[in-house]
Design an enzyme around this catalytic site. Structure first.
Site, PDB file in Angstrom:
ATOM      1  N   GLY A 207      55.564 -64.116-104.202  1.00  0.00           N
ATOM      2  CA  GLY A 207      55.660 -63.283-103.132  1.00  0.00           C
ATOM      3  C   GLY A 207      54.931 -63.971-101.736  1.00  0.00           C
ATOM      4  N   ASN A 208      54.711 -63.513-100.610  1.00  0.00           N
ATOM      5  CA  ASN A 208      53.819 -64.202 -99.590  1.00  0.00           C
ATOM      6  C   ASN A 208      53.203 -63.264 -98.772  1.00  0.00           C
ATOM      7  OD1 ASN A 208      55.642 -62.809 -97.363  1.00  0.00           O
ATOM      8  ND2 ASN A 208      57.180 -63.648 -98.531  1.00  0.00           N
ATOM      9  N   ARG A 209      52.390 -63.677 -97.846  1.00  0.00           N
ATOM     10  CA  ARG A 209      51.661 -62.948 -97.221  1.00  0.00           C
ATOM     11  C   ARG A 209      51.650 -61.931 -96.278  1.00  0.00           C
ATOM     12  NH1 ARG A 209      46.658 -66.631 -96.052  1.00  0.00           N
ATOM     13  NH2 ARG A 209      45.571 -64.588 -95.561  1.00  0.00           N
ATOM     14  N   SER A 210      53.050 -61.832 -95.974  1.00  0.00           N
ATOM     15  CA  SER A 210      53.618 -60.959 -94.601  1.00  0.00           C
ATOM     16  C   SER A 210      53.063 -59.582 -95.076  1.00  0.00           C
ATOM     17  CB  SER A 210      54.946 -60.957 -94.678  1.00  0.00           C
ATOM     18  OG  SER A 210      55.333 -60.169 -93.315  1.00  0.00           O
ATOM     19  N   ALA A 274      59.516 -62.161 -94.081  1.00  0.00           N
ATOM     20  CA  ALA A 274      59.209 -63.546 -94.797  1.00  0.00           C
ATOM     21  C   ALA A 274      60.352 -63.218 -96.022  1.00  0.00           C
ATOM     22  CB  ALA A 274      57.933 -63.723 -94.952  1.00  0.00           C
TER      23      ALA A 274
END
Ligand code: CTP
Length: 394
Positions: A207-210, A274
């Protein structure tokens, strides 16, 4: 229905222009305002309560002596975000200037600190009388917005200042008071928010930090400017998004499907999500034991924005970029490569921006100079980006 930030008390004074406020009420509703009409008792000589109830879909009272157990003057005052008093007669203006509370409307005005706009309409000699001039000055000095009446023919043969302004002029002024621009009325805006996740096994994902805060701020801003908004939300908090059609997704492939279903009908696409650039080639059905976790084979995800841009007809496409170096060159490259109209780039070196309420960066537009955005709230950036998208729509 109560719509946060759009609850309006339409006060109606006892002048012949009261009939024009029926049309005003309708157009205010078209602008997304939710109206409660509070006529003065005298105004019912011109337009009856039944008309106001039918047009507003809400009960209409003129005195504090009705439904006393609900304490209507306080309950209504607390609910009101704005007051629009149209028409306001010389007598009503005088009572407001004195701070009287002798009917429901004047009680409400005293009990509420919501912004108030007054649209006077009366005979020119009454408008120009020193008493009215002084009363208007008093109200203006207290923060009321008082429109100047138009000059023109009045009910009799007389001509002069005192005419009730055209509906559109009143609404344009009222939008300035409320800060609600309605320049996206009738437009569809599709927005992606958050970050997609790709399963590795039943418990892990890439995943990502958005946080999705920017996409949600955009969705609210577009809604408040009158757009029909669809929000494709990936793994973010979508509680309390009244009036927005939310489509929740988790993976890139789900986001791709949602985009393909809704893109053709939209006027503006804002891709603030993102998107995970890659996904595991195989999703393990069982939890992978840590001893076997030294490497995960990945395959590329499609570039959703570039893919959808190939289907573009008249839509305006707004992209986002998060860069840690050479951000302007990279953003300009992505603007061209992905076929975008506008891109907003922020410098995320050191994890800045993610999850915060403010942002700073640069807006890049095809064939135009860059626009630097100093630290602003994500709400403010949303309106600036919408301004640019609307300008491109033409
Ligand atoms: N985007 C997309 N699909 C992807 C990756 C990105 O639609 N698979 C969109 C994002 O929503 C964003 C824009 O493309 O609006 C730019 O995203 P970014 O991650 O900065 O660009 P990438 O193309 O992934 O480039 P890179 O990772 O090489 O910087």
């Amino acid at each position: 229905m109560t719509l946060q930030g759009r609850e309006v008390i339409l006060g109606v004074g006892g002048g012949i222009a009261a009939y024009k406020s029926c049309e005003l009420l309708r157009r205010l509703q078209d602008h997304g305002y939710v109206i409660t009409v509070v006529p003065t008792p005298a105004s019912l000589n011109f337009v009856g309560a039944a008309t106001w109830e039918a047009l507003s879909g809400r009960p209409v009272t003129t005195q504090v002596w009705e439904s006393v157990h609900t304490v209507p003057h306080i309950a209504l005052a607390e609910r009101a975000d704005f007051f629009l008093i149209a028409p306001a007669t010389a007598d009503l203006i005088a009572r407001l200037a004195m701070g009287r509370a002798d009917d429901l409307l004047t009680n409400l005005v005293l009990a509420s600190d919501a912004p108030k706009m007054i649209v006077p309409a009366m005979h020119p000699s009454m408008w120009l009388d020193p008493a009215t001039v002084a009363n208007v000055a008093t109200l203006r000095s207290r923060g009321f917005t008082v429109m100047d009446p138009e000059v023109g023919r009045l009910t009799g043969d007389d001509i002069g200042p005192g005419r009730f302004p055209e509906t559109q002029a009143i609404i344009t002024n009222f939008d300035l008071v409320t800060g609600h621009k309605q320049d996206l009325l009738g437009k569809r805006v599709l927005i992606t928010a958050g970050g997609t996740r790709e399963a590795i096994d039943p418990v892990r994902f890439i995943g990502n930090r958005s946080s999705g805060k920017q996409g949600i701020a955009l969705a609210k801003a577009a809604r408040d400017r009158g757009a029909q908004v669809q929000l494709i939300a990936a793994n973010c908090d979508v509680a309390d998004l009244k009036g927005i059609d939310v489509i929740e997704v988790e993976t890139t492939s789900q986001m791709q499907n949602a985009l393909q279903s809704h893109f053709d009908q939209c006027n503006i696409l804002i891709m603030s999500a993102a998107v995970a650039d890659a996904r595991p080639s195989h999703v393990a059905q069982e939890k992978i034991k840590k001893a076997s976790l030294s490497s995960i084979e990945l395959e590329a995800n499609p570039d959703l924005l570039a893919e959808i841009a190939a289907r573009k007809s008249t839509q305006i496409l707004v992209g986002f970029a998060a860069e840690t170096k050479d951000h302007l060159q990279e953003a300009r490259r992505k603007l061209e490569a992905k076929g975008l109209d506008v891109i907003y780039v922020n410098d995320v070196s050191g994890g800045a921006i993610f999850g915060q309420d403010t942002t700073m960066g640069t807006i890049l537009i095809r064939n135009e100079a860059d626009i630097a955005v100093k630290e602003v709230s994500k709400d403010a950036l949303s309106n600036t980006l919408l301004d640019q998208a609307i300008r491109q729509l033409g």
